[in-house]
Enzyme design. Sequence first.
Site, PDB file in Angstrom:
ATOM      1  N   ALA A 105      35.301  39.724  39.945  1.00 25.94           N
ATOM      2  CA  ALA A 105      35.499  38.703  38.950  1.00 25.94           C
ATOM      3  C   ALA A 105      35.497  38.960  37.595  1.00 25.94           C
ATOM      4  O   ALA A 105      35.888  38.171  36.830  1.00 25.94           O
ATOM      5  CB  ALA A 105      34.460  37.614  39.396  1.00 25.94           C
ATOM      6  N   ALA A 106      34.571  39.756  37.197  1.00 22.97           N
ATOM      7  CA  ALA A 106      34.327  40.034  35.744  1.00 22.97           C
ATOM      8  C   ALA A 106      35.568  40.739  35.005  1.00 22.97           C
ATOM      9  O   ALA A 106      36.411  41.487  35.458  1.00 22.97           O
ATOM     10  CB  ALA A 106      32.944  40.978  35.586  1.00 22.97           C
ATOM     11  N   LYS A 110      40.106  35.047  35.826  1.00 22.24           N
ATOM     12  CA  LYS A 110      40.578  34.176  36.937  1.00 22.24           C
ATOM     13  C   LYS A 110      39.576  33.198  37.270  1.00 22.24           C
ATOM     14  O   LYS A 110      39.771  32.420  37.865  1.00 22.24           O
ATOM     15  CB  LYS A 110      41.134  35.150  38.063  1.00 22.24           C
ATOM     16  CG  LYS A 110      42.118  35.990  37.379  1.00 22.24           C
ATOM     17  CD  LYS A 110      42.820  37.236  38.304  1.00 22.24           C
ATOM     18  CE  LYS A 110      43.923  37.972  37.522  1.00 22.24           C
ATOM     19  NZ  LYS A 110      43.370  38.852  36.466  1.00 22.24           N
ATOM     20  N   ASP A 172      40.895  40.730  42.765  1.00 27.30           N
ATOM     21  CA  ASP A 172      41.404  41.188  41.729  1.00 27.30           C
ATOM     22  C   ASP A 172      40.966  42.571  41.551  1.00 27.30           C
ATOM     23  O   ASP A 172      40.076  42.930  40.652  1.00 27.30           O
ATOM     24  CB  ASP A 172      41.323  40.416  40.562  1.00 27.30           C
ATOM     25  CG  ASP A 172      42.064  40.825  39.318  1.00 27.30           C
ATOM     26  OD1 ASP A 172      43.062  41.407  39.493  1.00 27.30           O
ATOM     27  OD2 ASP A 172      41.873  40.511  38.218  1.00 27.30           O
ATOM     28  N   CYS A 225      46.914  45.583  39.097  1.00 26.73           N
ATOM     29  CA  CYS A 225      47.660  45.576  37.910  1.00 26.73           C
ATOM     30  C   CYS A 225      48.237  46.977  37.713  1.00 26.73           C
ATOM     31  O   CYS A 225      48.270  47.439  36.539  1.00 26.73           O
ATOM     32  CB  CYS A 225      47.007  44.822  36.262  1.00 26.73           C
ATOM     33  SG  CYS A 225      45.594  46.178  36.043  1.00 26.73           S
TER      34      CYS A 225
END
Length: 296
Positions: A105-106, A110, A172, A225
């Site tokens: 999360a960091a 998001k 992510d 990404c």
Amino acid sequence: MERYREIIPDFDAFLETLERPQPVTVRVNRLKATPEQVTDALKKRGFDVKPLPWNGWILQVEGEDSVAKTLEHWLGWFYIQEASAATAVMALDPQPGERILDLCAAPGGKTTQMAELMANTGLIVANDVTPKRLRALLANLSRIGVVNTIVTQWDGRNYPDLGIEFDKVLIDAPCSAEGRVRENPDLRQGADINFIRSISGTQKGLLRRALELVKPGGIVVYATCTFAPEENEAVVAYAMQKVPSELLPIDLPVPHAQGLTEWQGREFGEAMRLCVRIYPHHLDSGGLFLAKLRRL
Ligand SMILES: C[S@@+](CC[C@H](N)C(=O)[O-])C[C@H]1O[C@@H](n2cnc3c(N)ncnc32)[C@H](O)[C@@H]1O
């Protein structure tokens, strides 16, 4: 980037985009402000501001100074976020009242976007393994005004069973970040293949654990990404073999390419076309890969 010539549509436009600086975009925090309020405030400070055609809550901002230094930024009226990055949460489609795990999360781009769309209701468990980045996450949650989120520090591959039935999980993932090449020209030649191979092992562990943690019928979105198929389609194919799951279509109002069904002789199956590949020339932004899965 030559290894991607065959898979990136309009490769010349792709290369040409990498030569240009990436526009700065900010996501308006709907817990605190409207696009009109942010636009007015930033225009008064001399910035040129225009909404993106596909999402009026994301504004492209141009100016002499950094938008990060404005009072409105510190007040949490907006979050500086790449336009392409915002699509991961759009694919997850968080709803008020849901229980969502954000496994990596960091610093919270998001997580905060999800909290905004959930109107600060339900529950987000925001996890990350890196202490320094967790501090940035906590600061961003506070700045944006998020109150529906608890923060944990675990290696996501071994995330414990908290006894919470998660409706959705976002990964992510840490990745080789080739999609951020416009900000990091060192990646012009593509990422180191040994790093790609090693990080794909971590990614496989993260996606597998996410599929185990979401409730049956629940949704997992896997995002990176990077362009490397070893970190994208290959990871999805691995996790789907380990935990019964199916790929779902991703409904996004932006130009993109499909996931790959094959790479260097390895078959991933027709369903992998449902994944989304956003290249820098699609949105004049960074690159992104998305897969949306339902646990069976
Ligand atoms: C792409 S960044 C996440 C960005 C974040 N989601 C956002 O939108 O601001 C990937 C994150 O994964 C974290 N990470 C790396 N390995 C991890 C692991 N094994 N378990 C949990 N988090 C991990 C890193 O510390 C990093 O913060």
